[in-house]
Every structure is written in C-alpha cells, then in structure tokens.
Write an enzyme that holds these catalytic residues in place. Structure first.
Site, short mmCIF file in Angstrom:
data_model
loop_
_atom_site.label_atom_id
_atom_site.label_comp_id
_atom_site.label_asym_id
_atom_site.label_seq_id
_atom_site.Cartn_x
_atom_site.Cartn_y
_atom_site.Cartn_z
N ASP A 173 2.53 1.77 -7.20
CA ASP A 173 2.15 0.55 -7.28
C ASP A 173 2.79 -0.46 -8.26
O ASP A 173 2.42 -1.57 -8.77
CB ASP A 173 0.68 0.39 -7.58
CG ASP A 173 -0.35 1.42 -6.80
OD1 ASP A 173 -0.22 1.32 -5.43
OD2 ASP A 173 -0.85 2.12 -7.29
N LYS A 180 7.58 -1.75 -5.84
CA LYS A 180 8.80 -1.44 -5.31
C LYS A 180 9.07 -2.27 -4.23
O LYS A 180 10.10 -2.48 -3.72
CB LYS A 180 8.55 -0.01 -5.25
CG LYS A 180 8.63 0.79 -6.29
CD LYS A 180 8.80 2.23 -5.81
CE LYS A 180 7.44 2.68 -5.24
NZ LYS A 180 5.86 2.50 -5.90
N GLY A 218 1.52 1.90 0.34
CA GLY A 218 1.93 0.76 0.98
C GLY A 218 2.85 -0.21 -0.07
O GLY A 218 2.66 -0.26 -1.12
N HIS A 219 3.93 -0.86 0.67
CA HIS A 219 4.65 -1.69 0.37
C HIS A 219 4.58 -3.24 0.48
O HIS A 219 4.42 -3.27 1.83
CB HIS A 219 6.08 -1.30 0.42
CG HIS A 219 6.80 0.03 -0.32
ND1 HIS A 219 7.90 0.76 -0.16
CD2 HIS A 219 6.11 0.50 -1.53
CE1 HIS A 219 7.90 1.62 -0.91
NE2 HIS A 219 6.83 1.68 -1.75
N GLN A 269 4.97 5.92 -3.86
CA GLN A 269 4.14 6.43 -5.24
C GLN A 269 4.98 6.17 -6.38
O GLN A 269 5.89 5.16 -6.32
CB GLN A 269 3.85 7.84 -4.92
CG GLN A 269 2.58 7.99 -3.85
CD GLN A 269 3.21 8.37 -2.68
OE1 GLN A 269 4.30 8.79 -2.02
NE2 GLN A 269 2.29 8.05 -1.42
N THR A 300 -2.98 0.20 0.60
CA THR A 300 -3.34 0.83 1.48
C THR A 300 -4.87 1.09 1.55
O THR A 300 -5.33 1.04 2.52
CB THR A 300 -2.69 2.41 1.42
OG1 THR A 300 -1.32 2.26 1.41
CG2 THR A 300 -3.09 3.39 2.59
N ARG A 318 -8.28 0.00 -2.91
CA ARG A 318 -9.01 0.40 -4.00
C ARG A 318 -8.72 -0.31 -5.35
O ARG A 318 -7.58 -0.78 -5.33
CB ARG A 318 -9.00 2.08 -4.34
CG ARG A 318 -9.72 2.78 -3.31
CD ARG A 318 -9.46 4.24 -3.77
NE ARG A 318 -8.07 4.84 -3.56
CZ ARG A 318 -7.76 5.94 -3.86
NH1 ARG A 318 -8.59 6.88 -4.30
NH2 ARG A 318 -6.32 6.33 -3.53
N SER A 362 10.75 -9.62 -12.63
CA SER A 362 10.09 -10.17 -11.65
C SER A 362 8.79 -10.90 -12.19
O SER A 362 8.10 -10.32 -13.25
CB SER A 362 9.38 -9.14 -10.61
OG SER A 362 8.36 -9.70 -9.80
#
Length: 431
Positions: free
Chosen positions: A13, A16, A40-41, A224, A300, A303, A413
């Site tokens: 997370d 990426k 999830g990206h 991951q 994803t 949570r 970033s």
C-alpha cells in the site's frame, strides 16, 4: 536501456500504482510478476480514481504492452470483469495485453477454503482477503494446480478438475461441514472463461525476453510489499508469493542479468493492513488523523490501514533483500500539518538496541522503538513541482531517510494525482 523492477519496500500500500503509471510513459512493456486480485493499485487522473487488481497499471497508456506473468494466481472472473472495466474507459487492449499460459487459476473452492480456514483460526487469523490466493498457491506448490493452459484444452481440464475435486470435496464436507462442489457447474463456467481469455494467452517469458533483445524497456510491477514476502516477510503474517525483487525473475521467466535497476516505493510514514507486528504504530488518535488525511483504506477490501512512523530498521532490511538501487517516497504531503515527525532508528529489546530487522514476530511484538525526532515543515507541499523548492525541514527529513537507508531518492510524491510528482534528477535518470 533500463529494465526496472519496482517493489513495495514496506507492508504494501505504498502507492506503487501511481509510480508505475508515471514510469510507464517511458517504457515499452509493463509486467506484473506476483500476487493476485488481493492487491489493488490506485491511479488518480484528474478527478477520476482508477483501481486495478490484476492488469498492470501501464494499461492506461494506450501504446504500451502489458503482461500478466506466470508468478500470479488469477481469478478468471475477476480478470474478465477488469478487462470489461478497462474497455468502459474507452481503452483498447487488443494486441497489447497478454497473460502467461502458466498462470495458475483460482477456483471457487480456493475462496471457500480460504474463508473457512481463516474463520477456524479465530483470534489467530492472518487477515487474508478471502479471495483464494493462499489456497491457490498451495495447490501450485503441491503440483495439483490448474493453469490457464490446462483450461484451454477441454479434455485435459476436465480430467484435472475431476482429480482435484475428489480431494477438495472431501475436505469441504468432512473437515468443514460445507457443501460439495459440482464438477459440471465449474467445468462449464470455466470453459466459458477460457474462451474469453484465449485471445490473451501467450508464452509470456518468450514475449518479454524478445522485447528485451530488441532493446525495448520493460518495467516489472510488484504487488504487496517486502515485509509481506512469503520468504522474507513477518511470517506467518505474509502474503503467499515473493513480493521482493527476486520474484520478478521467477514470476516472468526473465533472468536476473536482464535487470538494470530496482526501485523501492516507501511512504513517508508506514502503514500495514491486517494482523501482525507493527513496532512503530501510532497511538489511536494520531492513527485516526493520519488515516483520514492519507485516505488509508485498502483499495481491494476497504479495510482501514494501521498507520505509524517511518521505520528505518525495516527500511534497511528492504534495501538489503531487494538490492534497491533507489527509492520513491510517497505521501509526503500527509505529514504537512505535524509539528514533530519521528523516525524509528532502532528497536530496544531486552535492554539492547537492535539496528537490524529481526524478522521474528515473537521479537517484533516485544520491541520498543527508538526514535529520532524531526521538526515538521507546517507548509503545504502538494503544489510544489521542484525538489529544491520543498520546505527546508522536508528536505532535511528526506535527506535523513536517504542517509539512514544509504540509497538514493529518485521520486517524491506529494499527492495522488499524476502531476503531484517530483523527480529529483528527472525521469530520464530512472528509465
């Protein structure tokens, strides 16, 4: 020429997806090499947020080739839904998206067993997504998995599925007291999936290596993060694949001598999802504040992520096991309003200070972080375009991370949008 591996250097997370999306502009081919739709990206373009789970983020660039490597386990239903989603964005993927014939497929029994086993563990649960990733990798290692190439041949597929279901149905009914799975129902369903995926099936290793031989640039995309790696993470609170840089070779069929650079993506702080040790986790109030500012919710699962201070001990470990050439620091802007920012430079354990990551959950659950404090910059950074124009305190913080980890910083970033990205020496120095 630069063939670049990009991996998460914390617990995943790290942002990426955005970095891959940006670097994709300057490469020819983007390859995902491990994991499944448990990752999830997220990419933000203007006011639009796009979340991808299997297809490499580079697919958003209409002239790039994207490949799903053999190291992934693929839920065909999820992949086909994602392909449909990409088409809805008016993006054509025909002739430039491929999936390895050797990918192992996730079946309904994998998801059922994943959830059943997690529920059985109770308080000792790992915190899986319940998407069947682990059980599918188990079958792969047990040599009882079913690959894409298998379902493309109806005769071979039916024989393999028949053998697999003999065992799975006994486990489902006798161990967990669950309903057995129908051979014919799954067979028919997956034959439909197979025909839909047939146009994309390919010898991915051959295709990628030919790109490299032609002098084209390849970006290898990890999912991951390092500390979730099955071999090098905080076992058993890990994922089921090699999320470290070495996985780029085994997960694509490209030799290590073809890799020119490895970039690790890290947050300016630390987060993790699910269970397991987290030495630098914030107290509840600050946890909630940073989670809210940073939008720290799983792409994803949705949570809430656990948040904490930047961990140098963990970071040095990530540099070592990945052989990182450089790092990209994300979400610096999330720290803009803090008066004081801490960095963990060691773990105190049984009266001694450890500077090397122990990778032992029994130790990590009982360490006390040793912190070094930095003055916050208290200025908005999300509009800054040049590295040297960042606040003095922010530059000092970044330099400290660079010095502690002994690795160069390529990217900073300062927001989720493509435009909120600072290249320290220019993108041409990266790829």
């Amino acid at each position: 020429m630069a063939n670049v591996v990009l991996v998460g250097a914390q617990w995943g997370d790290e942002g990426k997806g955005k970095i891959i999306d940006i670097l994709s502009e300057n490469v020819d081919c983007i390859v995902r090499f491990q994991g499944g739709n448990n990752a999830g990206h997220t990419i933000v373009i203007g006011n639009k947020k796009i979340v991808l789970h299997l297809i490499p983020s580079g697919i958003l660039h209409k002239d790039k080739v994207c490949v799903i490597g053999n190291g992934l386990v693929v839920d065909p239903k999820s992949l086909l839904e994602e392909i449909k989603y990409i088409h809805s964005l008016d993006i054509d993927i025909e002739g430039r998206f491929f999936i390895s014939n050797d990918c192992h497929l996730i079946f309904p029994y994998h998801c059922i067993l994943d959830k059943a086993k997690e529920e059985e563990k109770g308080s000792g649960k790992i915190g899986t997504t319940g998407k069947g990733i682990g059980p599918c990798y188990v079958d792969k290692i047990a040599r009882s998995g079913i690959r894409l190439r298998d379902v493309l041949d109806k005769v071979i597929f039916k024989e393999k599925l028949k053998e697999v279901l003999k065992e799975k149905n006994i486990i489902l009914s006798k161990v967990y007291g669950l309903k057995e799975i129908s051979l014919e129902e799954i067979y028919k369903e997956y034959c439909i999936y197979a025909e839909a995926l047939r146009p994309y099936a390919a010898d991915a290793s051959l295709k990628i290596n030919k790109f490299i031989e032609q002098g084209k640039k390849v970006l290898f995309e990890g999912a991951q993060g390092t500390i979730l790696d099955i071999d090098h993470g905080t076992y058993p609170y890990v994922t089921s694949s090699n999320a470290t840089a070495g996985g780029a070779c085994t997960g694509t069929g490209v030799g290590p001598t073809k890799i020119d650079k490895v970039i690790g993506v890290i947050k300016a702080y630390t987060t993790r999802v699910g269970e397991g040790p987290f030495p630098t986790e914030f107290p509840a109030e600050l946890n909630e504040k940073i989670r809210t500012i940073g939008g720290e919710f799983g792409a994803t699962t949705g949570r809430a992520r656990r948040c904490g201070w930047f961990d140098v001990v963990l970071g040095k470990y990530a540099v070592r096991v990945n052989g990182l050439s450089s790092i990209a620091i994300t979400k610096l802007d999330v720290l803009d309003d803090l008066d004081e920012i801490k960095v963990c430079v060691g773990y105190k354990y049984k009266g001694k200070v450890m500077e090397d990551f122990p990778n032992d959950v029994n130790i990590l659950n009982n360490v006390e972080p040793v912190y070094k404090s930095f003055k916050g910059w208290k200025k908005k950074t999300s509009d800054i375009k040049e590295f040297k124009k960042l606040p003095k305190e922010a530059l000092e913080y970044i330099d400290a991370i660079k010095t502690f980890l002994k690795v160069e910083v390529d990217i900073v970033s300062v927001g989720s949008d493509r435009q909120q990205t600072i290249f320290v020496q220019g993108i041409e120095k990266i790829v």
